[in-house]
Design a protein around this motif. Structure first.
Motif, PDB file in Angstrom:
ATOM      1  N   THR A 181      -3.884   2.379   0.815  1.00 46.39           N
ATOM      2  CA  THR A 181      -3.004   3.298   0.095  1.00 46.39           C
ATOM      3  C   THR A 181      -2.644   2.720  -1.264  1.00 46.39           C
ATOM      4  O   THR A 181      -2.253   1.546  -1.364  1.00 46.39           O
ATOM      5  CB  THR A 181      -1.720   3.563   0.897  1.00 46.39           C
ATOM      6  OG1 THR A 181      -2.067   4.122   2.167  1.00 46.39           O
ATOM      7  CG2 THR A 181      -0.806   4.532   0.158  1.00 46.39           C
TER       8      THR A 181
ATOM      9  N   ILE B 124      -4.683   5.069 -11.769  1.00 50.27           N
ATOM     10  CA  ILE B 124      -3.752   6.184 -11.620  1.00 50.27           C
ATOM     11  C   ILE B 124      -3.016   6.365 -12.936  1.00 50.27           C
ATOM     12  O   ILE B 124      -2.536   5.402 -13.527  1.00 50.27           O
ATOM     13  CB  ILE B 124      -2.752   5.947 -10.483  1.00 50.27           C
ATOM     14  CG1 ILE B 124      -3.481   5.715  -9.151  1.00 50.27           C
ATOM     15  CG2 ILE B 124      -1.788   7.128 -10.358  1.00 50.27           C
ATOM     16  CD1 ILE B 124      -2.556   5.413  -7.989  1.00 50.27           C
TER      17      ILE B 124
ATOM     18  N   GLN C 262      -2.876  11.634 -11.631  1.00 48.32           N
ATOM     19  CA  GLN C 262      -4.324  11.680 -11.413  1.00 48.32           C
ATOM     20  C   GLN C 262      -4.860  10.349 -10.893  1.00 48.32           C
ATOM     21  O   GLN C 262      -4.488   9.282 -11.390  1.00 48.32           O
ATOM     22  CB  GLN C 262      -5.025  12.051 -12.720  1.00 48.32           C
ATOM     23  CG  GLN C 262      -4.562  13.389 -13.275  1.00 48.32           C
ATOM     24  CD  GLN C 262      -4.940  13.610 -14.722  1.00 48.32           C
ATOM     25  OE1 GLN C 262      -6.047  13.273 -15.147  1.00 48.32           O
ATOM     26  NE2 GLN C 262      -4.029  14.193 -15.490  1.00 48.32           N
ATOM     27  N   LEU C 263      -5.735  10.431  -9.902  1.00 47.57           N
ATOM     28  CA  LEU C 263      -6.365   9.261  -9.282  1.00 47.57           C
ATOM     29  C   LEU C 263      -7.836   9.201  -9.661  1.00 47.57           C
ATOM     30  O   LEU C 263      -8.584  10.162  -9.463  1.00 47.57           O
ATOM     31  CB  LEU C 263      -6.238   9.339  -7.756  1.00 47.57           C
ATOM     32  CG  LEU C 263      -7.075   8.340  -6.948  1.00 47.57           C
ATOM     33  CD1 LEU C 263      -6.517   6.926  -7.074  1.00 47.57           C
ATOM     34  CD2 LEU C 263      -7.164   8.746  -5.480  1.00 47.57           C
TER      35      LEU C 263
ATOM     36  N   GLU D 260      -1.980  14.915  -7.792  1.00 47.00           N
ATOM     37  CA  GLU D 260      -0.794  15.511  -7.171  1.00 47.00           C
ATOM     38  C   GLU D 260       0.173  15.935  -8.261  1.00 47.00           C
ATOM     39  O   GLU D 260       0.482  15.144  -9.158  1.00 47.00           O
ATOM     40  CB  GLU D 260      -0.114  14.527  -6.221  1.00 47.00           C
ATOM     41  CG  GLU D 260       1.084  15.124  -5.494  1.00 47.00           C
ATOM     42  CD  GLU D 260       1.689  14.197  -4.458  1.00 47.00           C
ATOM     43  OE1 GLU D 260       2.862  14.383  -4.106  1.00 47.00           O
ATOM     44  OE2 GLU D 260       0.981  13.274  -4.015  1.00 47.00           O
TER      45      GLU D 260
ATOM     46  N   LYS E 133     -10.754  11.448  -8.225  1.00 44.10           N
ATOM     47  CA  LYS E 133     -10.835  11.524  -6.768  1.00 44.10           C
ATOM     48  C   LYS E 133      -9.616  12.179  -6.126  1.00 44.10           C
ATOM     49  O   LYS E 133      -9.582  12.376  -4.914  1.00 44.10           O
ATOM     50  CB  LYS E 133     -11.016  10.115  -6.187  1.00 44.10           C
ATOM     51  CG  LYS E 133     -12.342   9.463  -6.527  1.00 44.10           C
ATOM     52  CD  LYS E 133     -13.510  10.206  -5.883  1.00 44.10           C
ATOM     53  CE  LYS E 133     -14.826   9.493  -6.126  1.00 44.10           C
ATOM     54  NZ  LYS E 133     -15.953  10.144  -5.426  1.00 44.10           N
ATOM     55  N   GLY E 134      -8.611  12.486  -6.918  1.00 41.80           N
ATOM     56  CA  GLY E 134      -7.437  13.135  -6.362  1.00 41.80           C
ATOM     57  C   GLY E 134      -6.387  13.349  -7.432  1.00 41.80           C
ATOM     58  O   GLY E 134      -6.429  12.739  -8.506  1.00 41.80           O
TER      59      GLY E 134
ATOM     60  N   THR F 178      -0.163   3.273  -4.615  1.00 41.56           N
ATOM     61  CA  THR F 178       1.114   3.911  -4.910  1.00 41.56           C
ATOM     62  C   THR F 178       1.572   3.576  -6.315  1.00 41.56           C
ATOM     63  O   THR F 178       1.421   2.442  -6.775  1.00 41.56           O
ATOM     64  CB  THR F 178       2.200   3.453  -3.911  1.00 41.56           C
ATOM     65  OG1 THR F 178       1.774   3.749  -2.574  1.00 41.56           O
ATOM     66  CG2 THR F 178       3.526   4.152  -4.164  1.00 41.56           C
TER      67      THR F 178
ATOM     68  N   SER G 182       1.732   8.491  -3.635  1.00 37.48           N
ATOM     69  CA  SER G 182       0.742   7.670  -2.930  1.00 37.48           C
ATOM     70  C   SER G 182      -0.541   8.454  -2.699  1.00 37.48           C
ATOM     71  O   SER G 182      -0.509   9.661  -2.437  1.00 37.48           O
ATOM     72  CB  SER G 182       1.306   7.193  -1.578  1.00 37.48           C
ATOM     73  OG  SER G 182       2.421   6.346  -1.763  1.00 37.48           O
ATOM     74  N   PHE G 183      -1.655   7.743  -2.796  1.00 39.99           N
ATOM     75  CA  PHE G 183      -2.968   8.309  -2.511  1.00 39.99           C
ATOM     76  C   PHE G 183      -3.650   7.453  -1.452  1.00 39.99           C
ATOM     77  O   PHE G 183      -3.666   6.222  -1.562  1.00 39.99           O
ATOM     78  CB  PHE G 183      -3.845   8.334  -3.764  1.00 39.99           C
ATOM     79  CG  PHE G 183      -3.350   9.239  -4.851  1.00 39.99           C
ATOM     80  CD1 PHE G 183      -3.638  10.591  -4.833  1.00 39.99           C
ATOM     81  CD2 PHE G 183      -2.602   8.733  -5.909  1.00 39.99           C
ATOM     82  CE1 PHE G 183      -3.197  11.428  -5.848  1.00 39.99           C
ATOM     83  CE2 PHE G 183      -2.151   9.551  -6.916  1.00 39.99           C
ATOM     84  CZ  PHE G 183      -2.449  10.912  -6.886  1.00 39.99           C
ATOM     85  N   LYS G 184      -4.205   8.099  -0.431  1.00 44.66           N
ATOM     86  CA  LYS G 184      -4.999   7.388   0.562  1.00 44.66           C
ATOM     87  C   LYS G 184      -6.435   7.270   0.064  1.00 44.66           C
ATOM     88  O   LYS G 184      -7.053   8.274  -0.310  1.00 44.66           O
ATOM     89  CB  LYS G 184      -4.970   8.127   1.899  1.00 44.66           C
ATOM     90  CG  LYS G 184      -3.775   7.786   2.771  1.00 44.66           C
ATOM     91  CD  LYS G 184      -3.938   8.367   4.172  1.00 44.66           C
ATOM     92  CE  LYS G 184      -2.739   7.976   5.045  1.00 44.66           C
ATOM     93  NZ  LYS G 184      -2.880   8.528   6.414  1.00 44.66           N
ATOM     94  N   ILE G 185      -6.945   6.065   0.067  1.00 46.34           N
ATOM     95  CA  ILE G 185      -8.331   5.826  -0.343  1.00 46.34           C
ATOM     96  C   ILE G 185      -9.147   5.575   0.911  1.00 46.34           C
ATOM     97  O   ILE G 185      -8.948   4.577   1.612  1.00 46.34           O
ATOM     98  CB  ILE G 185      -8.420   4.648  -1.316  1.00 46.34           C
ATOM     99  CG1 ILE G 185      -7.618   4.969  -2.579  1.00 46.34           C
ATOM    100  CG2 ILE G 185      -9.880   4.355  -1.670  1.00 46.34           C
ATOM    101  CD1 ILE G 185      -7.551   3.835  -3.558  1.00 46.34           C
TER     102      ILE G 185
END
Length: 226
Positions: free
Chosen positions: A131, A211, A149-150, A170, A167-168, A133, A183-186
C-alpha cells in the motif's frame, strides 16, 4: 475593461499556447461541452463552482515536439531533469523537452500540497500486495476537489517499458485547511505487461511508485517485486 482576462478555450485537441500562457492570467479549457456548456462555464467563471478537471492529454510548447506523451519509452541518452541542452543527449537545440501542460494537469481556485509517499513495505511477491499512501492538504482559502494520481514505472523489463504509466486515481474533496490520507493498493495486476511472447506477466525487479497532482509533479518511492 475586461480585466482580469480569462481565456475560455473551445478545442478538441491539444494546442500550442505559449503566448496565452505568458500573457493571459487564466485559461479555462472547456473542450466542446454541448448545449449545457454555457451554464457550467458561467458557474466556474463566477466562482460558484471550483474547477477540478485534469487534462487527459499533453499540450506541447512547439509542434516540433510532437508526438509528445507522458508514457513514452526511455531513451538511451536521457537529458537531466531541468536541463536545456547537452551534447550527445536526446534533446532539442532551441527548446527544452518538457510540455507546456503535462498529462493530468489542472488548476483550481485553491492549492494542494502532498506529503512524501509512504509504503507499508518495500518489497512484495507476485502473490502479495503493498500500500502506498500520501497525505493531501488543502493549503488555500477555498474548499475544493483534487484528483490524486498514481503512476508506476518498471525500471527494467524484458522489453522496453514506459517511463511511467497511470495506474490509478482518486478524487477527493477537502475543505480549506483540511488534510486527508489517500492510499492505493499496488497489486501484481498493476505491474503486468505483454512480453515478447505476448504473455501478460509481471517480472521481478525494481519499481518506482509516483503519486501527485499530474504526471510531472509527483512524489516518489521505490519497491521491489521479488
Amino acid at each position: 475593461t475586461g480585466k482580469p482576462v480569462v481565456l475560455v478555450l473551445f478545442t478538441g485537441r491539444p494546442l500550442v499556447l505559449n503566448w496565452e500562457q505568458a500573457n493571459v492570467p487564466a485559461i479555462l479549457n472547456v473542450w466542446f461541452a454541448g448545449s449545457e456548456a454555457g451554464f457550467a462555464i458561467g458557474d466556474v467563471l463566477f466562482g460558484d463552482v471550483n474547477p477540478s478537471g485534469k487534462l487527459t492529454t499533453t499540450f506541447p510548447k512547439s509542434v516540433g515536439q510532437i508526438p509528445l506523451f507522458y508514457n513514452h519509452k526511455n531513451t538511451g541518452r536521457p537529458l537531466a531533469d531541468g536541463a536545456w541542452f547537452q551534447k550527445f543527449r536526446s534533446n532539442y537545440i532551441d527548446i527544452d523537452n518538457e510540455p507546456l501542460y503535462p498529462f493530468g494537469f489542472g488548476l483550481s481556485y485553491t492549492t494542494f500540497s502532498y506529503s512524501d509517499v509512504a509504503l507499508d513495505k518495500t518489497s512484495m511477491t507476485d502473490k502479495g500486495e503493498l500500500t502506498a499512501t500520501v497525505t493531501v492538504t488543502n493549503t488555500g482559502k477555498r474548499d475544493g476537489a483534487e484528483v490524486v494520481q498514481l503512476y508506476i514505472r518498471d525500471l527494467v523489463g524484458s522489453v522496453t517499458r514506459p517511463v511511467k504509466e497511470l495506474k490509478g486515481f482518486e478524487k477527493i474533496f477537502l475543505k480549506a485547511g483540511e488534510s486527508k490520507k489517500v492510499s492505493f493498493k499496488i497489486t501484481p495486476e498493476l505491474l503486468k505487461f505483454y512480453n515478447y511472447n505476448l504473455d501478460f506477466v509481471c517480472e521481478s525487479g525494481d519499481f518506482e511508485v509516483m503519486i501527485g497532482r499530474n504526471s510531472q509533479d509527483v512524489k516518489k518511492a521505490a519497491f521491489k517485486l521479488l
